[in-house]
Design a protein around this motif. Sequence first.
Motif, mmCIF file in Angstrom:
data_model
loop_
_atom_site.group_PDB
_atom_site.id
_atom_site.type_symbol
_atom_site.label_atom_id
_atom_site.label_comp_id
_atom_site.label_asym_id
_atom_site.label_seq_id
_atom_site.Cartn_x
_atom_site.Cartn_y
_atom_site.Cartn_z
ATOM 1 N N GLY A 136 0.806 -1.212 0.027
ATOM 2 C CA GLY A 136 -0.089 0.157 -0.041
ATOM 3 C C GLY A 136 0.916 1.367 0.011
ATOM 4 O O GLY A 136 0.589 2.060 -0.689
ATOM 5 N N VAL A 137 1.910 1.127 0.874
ATOM 6 C CA VAL A 137 2.881 2.488 0.763
ATOM 7 C C VAL A 137 3.349 2.405 -0.538
ATOM 8 O O VAL A 137 3.578 3.739 -1.049
ATOM 9 C CB VAL A 137 3.932 2.296 1.840
ATOM 10 N N MET A 138 3.980 1.191 -1.179
ATOM 11 C CA MET A 138 4.716 1.465 -2.423
ATOM 12 C C MET A 138 3.764 2.127 -3.459
ATOM 13 O O MET A 138 3.959 2.986 -4.443
ATOM 14 C CB MET A 138 5.245 0.121 -2.902
ATOM 15 N N THR A 139 2.435 1.619 -3.276
ATOM 16 C CA THR A 139 1.279 2.091 -4.393
ATOM 17 C C THR A 139 1.123 3.669 -4.205
ATOM 18 O O THR A 139 1.032 4.479 -5.151
ATOM 19 C CB THR A 139 0.238 1.559 -4.300
ATOM 20 N N THR A 140 0.894 4.113 -3.217
ATOM 21 C CA THR A 140 0.908 5.419 -2.945
ATOM 22 C C THR A 140 1.892 6.328 -3.013
ATOM 23 O O THR A 140 1.745 7.369 -3.803
ATOM 24 C CB THR A 140 0.577 5.783 -1.175
ATOM 25 N N LEU A 141 3.105 5.794 -2.968
ATOM 26 C CA LEU A 141 4.316 6.581 -3.571
ATOM 27 C C LEU A 141 4.337 6.702 -4.946
ATOM 28 O O LEU A 141 4.813 7.783 -5.501
ATOM 29 C CB LEU A 141 5.670 6.085 -2.967
ATOM 30 N N SER A 142 4.059 5.450 -5.542
ATOM 31 C CA SER A 142 4.041 5.552 -6.982
ATOM 32 C C SER A 142 2.909 6.457 -7.632
ATOM 33 O O SER A 142 3.170 7.267 -8.543
ATOM 34 C CB SER A 142 3.780 4.233 -7.753
ATOM 35 N N TYR A 143 1.857 6.680 -6.782
ATOM 36 C CA TYR A 143 0.719 7.356 -7.339
ATOM 37 C C TYR A 143 1.034 8.935 -7.077
ATOM 38 O O TYR A 143 1.070 9.905 -8.079
ATOM 39 C CB TYR A 143 -0.339 7.223 -6.670
ATOM 40 N N MET A 144 1.779 9.201 -6.138
ATOM 41 C CA MET A 144 2.233 10.624 -5.810
ATOM 42 C C MET A 144 3.243 11.145 -6.692
ATOM 43 O O MET A 144 3.176 12.377 -7.236
ATOM 44 C CB MET A 144 2.701 10.765 -4.484
ATOM 45 N N THR A 145 4.044 10.264 -7.118
ATOM 46 C CA THR A 145 5.210 10.425 -8.068
ATOM 47 C C THR A 145 4.546 10.746 -9.328
ATOM 48 O O THR A 145 5.009 12.030 -10.302
ATOM 49 C CB THR A 145 6.146 9.351 -8.130
ATOM 50 N N ILE A 146 3.790 9.841 -10.082
ATOM 51 C CA ILE A 146 3.017 10.211 -11.285
ATOM 52 C C ILE A 146 2.201 11.755 -11.195
ATOM 53 O O ILE A 146 2.258 12.403 -11.978
ATOM 54 C CB ILE A 146 2.107 9.118 -11.571
ATOM 55 N N ALA A 147 1.467 11.682 -10.108
ATOM 56 C CA ALA A 147 0.661 13.213 -9.887
ATOM 57 C C ALA A 147 1.436 14.295 -9.838
ATOM 58 O O ALA A 147 1.020 15.350 -10.268
ATOM 59 C CB ALA A 147 -0.185 13.014 -8.755
ATOM 60 N N LEU A 148 2.589 14.182 -9.163
ATOM 61 C CA LEU A 148 3.679 15.542 -9.050
ATOM 62 C C LEU A 148 4.118 15.707 -10.462
ATOM 63 O O LEU A 148 4.737 16.707 -10.951
ATOM 64 C CB LEU A 148 4.798 15.348 -8.149
ATOM 65 N N LEU A 149 4.675 14.503 -10.993
ATOM 66 C CA LEU A 149 5.706 14.581 -12.253
ATOM 67 C C LEU A 149 4.615 15.018 -13.661
ATOM 68 O O LEU A 149 5.395 15.930 -14.584
ATOM 69 C CB LEU A 149 6.302 13.425 -12.228
ATOM 70 N N SER A 150 3.545 14.635 -13.921
ATOM 71 C CA SER A 150 3.081 14.545 -15.092
ATOM 72 C C SER A 150 2.570 15.970 -15.519
ATOM 73 O O SER A 150 2.897 16.497 -16.513
ATOM 74 C CB SER A 150 1.804 13.502 -15.072
ATOM 75 N N PRO A 151 2.244 16.791 -14.397
ATOM 76 C CA PRO A 151 1.959 18.154 -14.879
ATOM 77 C C PRO A 151 3.107 19.202 -14.627
ATOM 78 O O PRO A 151 3.226 19.806 -15.628
ATOM 79 C CB PRO A 151 1.088 18.706 -13.457
ATOM 80 N N ALA A 152 4.279 18.746 -14.079
ATOM 81 C CA ALA A 152 5.326 19.341 -14.219
ATOM 82 C C ALA A 152 6.009 19.153 -15.726
ATOM 83 O O ALA A 152 6.506 20.121 -16.191
ATOM 84 C CB ALA A 152 6.389 18.868 -13.220
ATOM 85 N N LEU A 153 5.987 17.947 -15.989
ATOM 86 C CA LEU A 153 6.411 17.612 -17.310
ATOM 87 C C LEU A 153 5.693 18.466 -18.690
ATOM 88 O O LEU A 153 6.220 19.231 -19.470
ATOM 89 C CB LEU A 153 6.732 16.218 -17.850
ATOM 90 N N ALA A 154 4.271 18.491 -18.371
ATOM 91 C CA ALA A 154 3.529 19.259 -19.224
ATOM 92 C C ALA A 154 3.815 20.562 -19.351
ATOM 93 O O ALA A 154 3.916 21.354 -20.366
ATOM 94 C CB ALA A 154 2.042 18.833 -19.015
ATOM 95 N N LEU A 155 3.928 21.135 -17.879
ATOM 96 C CA LEU A 155 4.172 22.606 -17.874
ATOM 97 C C LEU A 155 5.371 23.175 -18.484
ATOM 98 O O LEU A 155 5.652 24.300 -18.722
ATOM 99 C CB LEU A 155 3.639 23.013 -16.625
ATOM 100 N N GLU A 156 6.565 22.502 -18.227
ATOM 101 C CA GLU A 156 7.737 22.778 -18.652
ATOM 102 C C GLU A 156 7.945 23.249 -20.128
ATOM 103 O O GLU A 156 8.302 24.263 -20.441
ATOM 104 C CB GLU A 156 8.844 21.697 -18.295
ATOM 105 N N THR A 157 7.234 22.414 -20.935
ATOM 106 C CA THR A 157 7.397 22.578 -22.510
ATOM 107 C C THR A 157 6.216 23.597 -22.693
ATOM 108 O O THR A 157 6.670 24.705 -23.647
ATOM 109 C CB THR A 157 7.505 21.200 -23.123
ATOM 110 N N ALA A 158 5.218 23.467 -22.367
ATOM 111 C CA ALA A 158 4.072 24.168 -22.939
ATOM 112 C C ALA A 158 4.036 25.598 -22.370
ATOM 113 O O ALA A 158 3.690 26.436 -22.795
ATOM 114 C CB ALA A 158 2.682 23.401 -22.716
#
Length: 602
Positions: A136-158
Amino acid sequence: MSSRDIRLSFGTADYVMLGIMLLGSMSIGLFFAVCGKSQMTNLEYLLGGRRLKALPVCMSLFATFMSAISLIGIPTEIYSYGTMYMYCLIGQVLSYIVATVTLIPLMYPLRVTSVYEYLNLRFKSRTVQLLGAAFGVMTTLSYMTIALLSPALALETAVGIPLWLSIILVGAVGTVYTTLGGMKSVIWTDVFQTFVIFAGIFTVIIKGTMDAGGMDKVWQTSKDTGRIDFSDISFDPRVRHTVWNLSIGLTFYWLANHFTQSSVQRLVSTRSIQDARNVYFFTIPLIVVFISVLCVTGLVLLAYFNEIGCDPLAAGFVKNKNQLVPYFVIHTLSFLPGLSGLYIATIFSGALSTLSSGINSLAANTVQDFLPWFLRYKSEVFVTSVTKTLVCFFGMASTGLAYLAKNFEGPVIQVGYTAIAASNGPLLGLFLLGGLFPQANSSGATVGFLSSIVLSFWQAIGSLRFRYATPVLPLGPTDNCGAPGNISSLFSSTPTYTFTTNNSTDFTTFLNYSTVQGSDRFEMGERDFSFYDVSYVWAPVTGAVMTIVFGLVTSLVSNCFSAEIVRPEAKLLFAFCRKFWYSQRDVLSVQIKLRDHPVNHQ
């Protein structure tokens, strides 16, 4: 549209709007840190003293799971593959209804702080509890990582906001106010962020629809380009999206999310079991409106780019599909300073709510599941201090993981779903095994869960690397893009798709579209059936079913060789199962205890 209009900047007013949102979130955390007189107990810090009302908890739960992944991923999904994804609403609504009659009557009366405490109570095994908590901890960390990273990647270029700045801003603000204010801070910042989210998405869809020529034009353009499709009822498990896999698969996926720490921790923090039920009843309309608006936003994106005659993905102005939404927002809302910042603040709000809820739940898991022996005889002040330290630690850890994973690419909905479902499905199966079958024992739970985890991760990793890629629908025109370079080579009526095999050698494969416009079905050619080609949507279903089947069979076999079989208490099974497995006297005893021992509000 001329070439000079192609790249627009994120102005001062937009940064001010973003700053207001971040400052508002931080202020709420500081308020509860300073004015929360009873924050020195873990009950108050992690559960708000179990005195929270249904409506704010509902909005917090909504903001947690409807993250930045959804804000970016759902419009992109509709833009790329069409409207079949809208059937996800059936699965999501069904999951809330099922959770109301399974999760809440089971968990609320037990007064648990960590959802994995139930596994110890049910199976009389710390091993099962620790296995569930670890994954459960591993899943939550994975989810938070994607939730933090995906908008950051999109915002960087766009938009031009540096990747490190986005991640650090969200990570620092979320960590600070969650550490200082605890659960009440998380709940009320989520309420604030929910208003920001809805303000942002409605602003974008209204202005975007006007710029695209009205809703009739949006619908007609979507129909002409094959995006409008609600008809795929194929039983082929390899088809990416069908009525069946979205309805069934998303029910299991979201039911698994309900059986997570973030969800259960909020439900048990409410004043009564009826308030806990109301949390889900209130959340359903929010989900329906939110998903529907984001799906329409995807169609508006398409119509807008067709109207101006320049598809930024086809023209190469954005690197991947995940950057389409912020690029579109900067374009369509640039007429009024600050509006673009409002939507970017919406994306940041989604990421913040996920982070704050995640690190709060991770701290609760660590204290309740991994450190009870160490904290057993410590004072409340010491235990609460340890919990706050853990919140801070997990905040920094998730921020660091998001930055380390900066090379992430791909459709965030599919990749995020696949990665999370690989462990969420088996975890859901573990709770269903315990709640449905009194015959299940600790041996069966352990074998069933571990077997399912191995097979689920094998299938998830294999599908991400080896499955055939589903082609996106044809992109829009590039006639008015101002010829920034070799546009013709980037856009053609017969798309090619390049992906990496197991030996890291790129090759191009041509995939044939189905004759049905808008369908995400594709011809497999001479390829034999492969487990890796099964749609990612089925992942949580297979994970849960495998856990139940392997676990139940192992339990029945081990019970045959056991000298004494101890049946669990009736209260540890789902309420609707108790009458089937137990006598009327046992069931009545559970109901009397629930009536005579209401939740203590001290």
